[in-house]
Design a protein around this motif. Structure first.
Motif, PDB file in Angstrom:
ATOM      1  N   ILE A  46       0.848  -1.194   0.000  1.00  0.00           N
ATOM      2  CA  ILE A  46       0.000   0.000   0.000  1.00  0.00           C
ATOM      3  C   ILE A  46       0.882   1.243   0.000  1.00  0.00           C
ATOM      4  O   ILE A  46       1.944   1.262   0.631  1.00  0.00           O
ATOM      5  CB  ILE A  46      -0.956  -0.008   1.218  1.00  0.00           C
ATOM      6  CG1 ILE A  46      -1.928   1.179   1.167  1.00  0.00           C
ATOM      7  CG2 ILE A  46      -0.179  -0.048   2.529  1.00  0.00           C
ATOM      8  CD1 ILE A  46      -3.061   1.076   2.178  1.00  0.00           C
ATOM      9  N   ALA A  89      -2.121   4.543   3.378  1.00  0.00           N
ATOM     10  CA  ALA A  89      -2.056   3.612   4.508  1.00  0.00           C
ATOM     11  C   ALA A  89      -2.577   4.159   5.840  1.00  0.00           C
ATOM     12  O   ALA A  89      -3.442   3.538   6.463  1.00  0.00           O
ATOM     13  CB  ALA A  89      -0.622   3.105   4.664  1.00  0.00           C
ATOM     14  N   GLU A 103       4.330  -0.935   3.347  1.00  0.00           N
ATOM     15  CA  GLU A 103       4.189   0.354   2.665  1.00  0.00           C
ATOM     16  C   GLU A 103       5.308   0.469   1.634  1.00  0.00           C
ATOM     17  O   GLU A 103       6.488   0.385   1.973  1.00  0.00           O
ATOM     18  CB  GLU A 103       4.266   1.516   3.655  1.00  0.00           C
ATOM     19  CG  GLU A 103       3.040   1.640   4.541  1.00  0.00           C
ATOM     20  CD  GLU A 103       3.042   2.921   5.361  1.00  0.00           C
ATOM     21  OE1 GLU A 103       3.737   3.892   4.956  1.00  0.00           O
ATOM     22  OE2 GLU A 103       2.360   2.959   6.400  1.00  0.00           O
ATOM     23  N   ILE A 115      -2.697  -1.562  -2.988  1.00  0.00           N
ATOM     24  CA  ILE A 115      -3.687  -0.494  -2.862  1.00  0.00           C
ATOM     25  C   ILE A 115      -2.966   0.801  -3.195  1.00  0.00           C
ATOM     26  O   ILE A 115      -2.061   1.229  -2.464  1.00  0.00           O
ATOM     27  CB  ILE A 115      -4.290  -0.430  -1.447  1.00  0.00           C
ATOM     28  CG1 ILE A 115      -4.915  -1.770  -1.067  1.00  0.00           C
ATOM     29  CG2 ILE A 115      -5.328   0.694  -1.364  1.00  0.00           C
ATOM     30  CD1 ILE A 115      -5.391  -1.839   0.375  1.00  0.00           C
TER      31      ILE A 115
END
Length: 310
Positions: free
Chosen positions: A97, A102, A126, A145
């Motif tokens: 992400i 996040a 991340e 994401i």
């Protein structure tokens, strides 16, 4: 030839190290090396050029490893078929992400997922957009994401929501008295930006239409944190652009510095992405459902909004 041997050569290719691959596969380095060597002897080819550091596959090795990834993906479908039959959301889901999503999305999503699916193991990192795409293609991650569209034929995109960009403006700015602004209003404003590699930086520059906004009074400050951008405006004047979900973290005093854009408002499209050969559909759908449960209804449509390119 065994699936374990294929897993080992894929791991060596991914981490470009026998030691690193062994750690990720939870075996000793001699065990992994022996299995790779056995496979090479059986195939009568050298899969890796061990004289180089980091280790790289040979020309034929790269082709075999690519096929090994496909074989492993197909073999994993057997477990997925069983899971679908049992209607279970179990197993391991590896998620990448981007940092500008996040902190505003994950805390509530993780809590809901852990409560609803106790047999699901979530592994989350991340990463920048570039790293997420790379790790999807090499099999390190299952899904990502991030902001889209990506225009990558190897990646499938599942749009989730459309998040407004808003401006965060110092009280000393001439724009502070405006109730809403146009992108053109930012042309003479000093803008604080994220550093290179963050897709939100590119989107902000696309809104501002000029890279000159990457500097403030002769200073270039590199940060990967939206919170740092807010502090910079608070302490050093200027302005920055924020994703709308970040507003939940602002105080009442800070909210007085927020200005929305005039219609059509610039937004970023946030999507779940996977490699085109992704198979963990049940886990992905569960993650998608929990994300949509916490997203405001207004963000689920892009009507009268302008999706900003990367």
């Amino acid at each position: 030839m065994t699936l374990v041997q294929l897993e080992y050569i894929v791991a060596v290719d991914t981490y470009r190290s026998f030691v690193g691959a062994a750690e990720k596969c939870f075996v000793t380095q001699p065990t992994l090396s022996m299995q790779v060597q056995k496979l090479e002897e059986m195939l009568n080819v050298k899969l890796f050029d061990r004289s180089k550091q980091p280790i790289v596959p040979t020309e034929i090795g790269a082709q075999i490893i690519q096929q090994a990834r496909l074989v492993l993906q197909e073999s994993q479908k057997i477990r997925e078929l069983i899971s679908n039959q049992q209607q279970d959301v179990t197993g391991e889901l590896r998620v990448g992400i981007i940092p500008t999503v996040a902190p505003y999305l994950l805390p509530r999503v993780i809590a809901a997922m852990m409560e609803k699916y106790p047999d699901l193991k979530l592994l989350i990192w991340e990463y920048t957009t570039e790293d997420i795409i790379h790790h999807l293609k090499t099999g390190v991650l299952d899904c990502g994401i991030l902001a889209t569209p990506l225009a990558d034929n190897a990646i499938e995109e599942l749009p989730l929501y459309y998040e407004n960009f808003v401006t965060y403006i110092s009280k000393n700015s001439k724009l502070y008295k405006k109730k809403a602004i146009d992108a053109e209003d930012l042309e003479d404003e000093n803008i604080w930006l994220l550093n290179e590699g963050h897709c939100m930086r590119s989107q902000v520059l696309n809104i501002c239409r000029s890279t000159k906004h990457s500097r403030l009074q002769g200073l270039t400050y590199n940060t990967g944190s939206v919170e740092t951008l807010i502090r910079m405006v608070d302490m050093n004047n200027g302005a920055t652009l924020l994703p709308e979900l970040a507003l939940e973290e602002l105080s009442h005093k800070q909210m007085s510095k927020v200005r929305y854009f005039k219609s059509p408002e610039p937004v970023r499209e946030i999507s779940l992405i996977t490699h085109k050969n992704f198979i963990k559909k049940r886990m992905l759908n569960a993650l998608k459902e929990e994300i949509l449960n916490i997203i405001p209804k207004s963000m689920k449509q892009k009507k009268k909004k302008d999706v900003v390119g990367l």
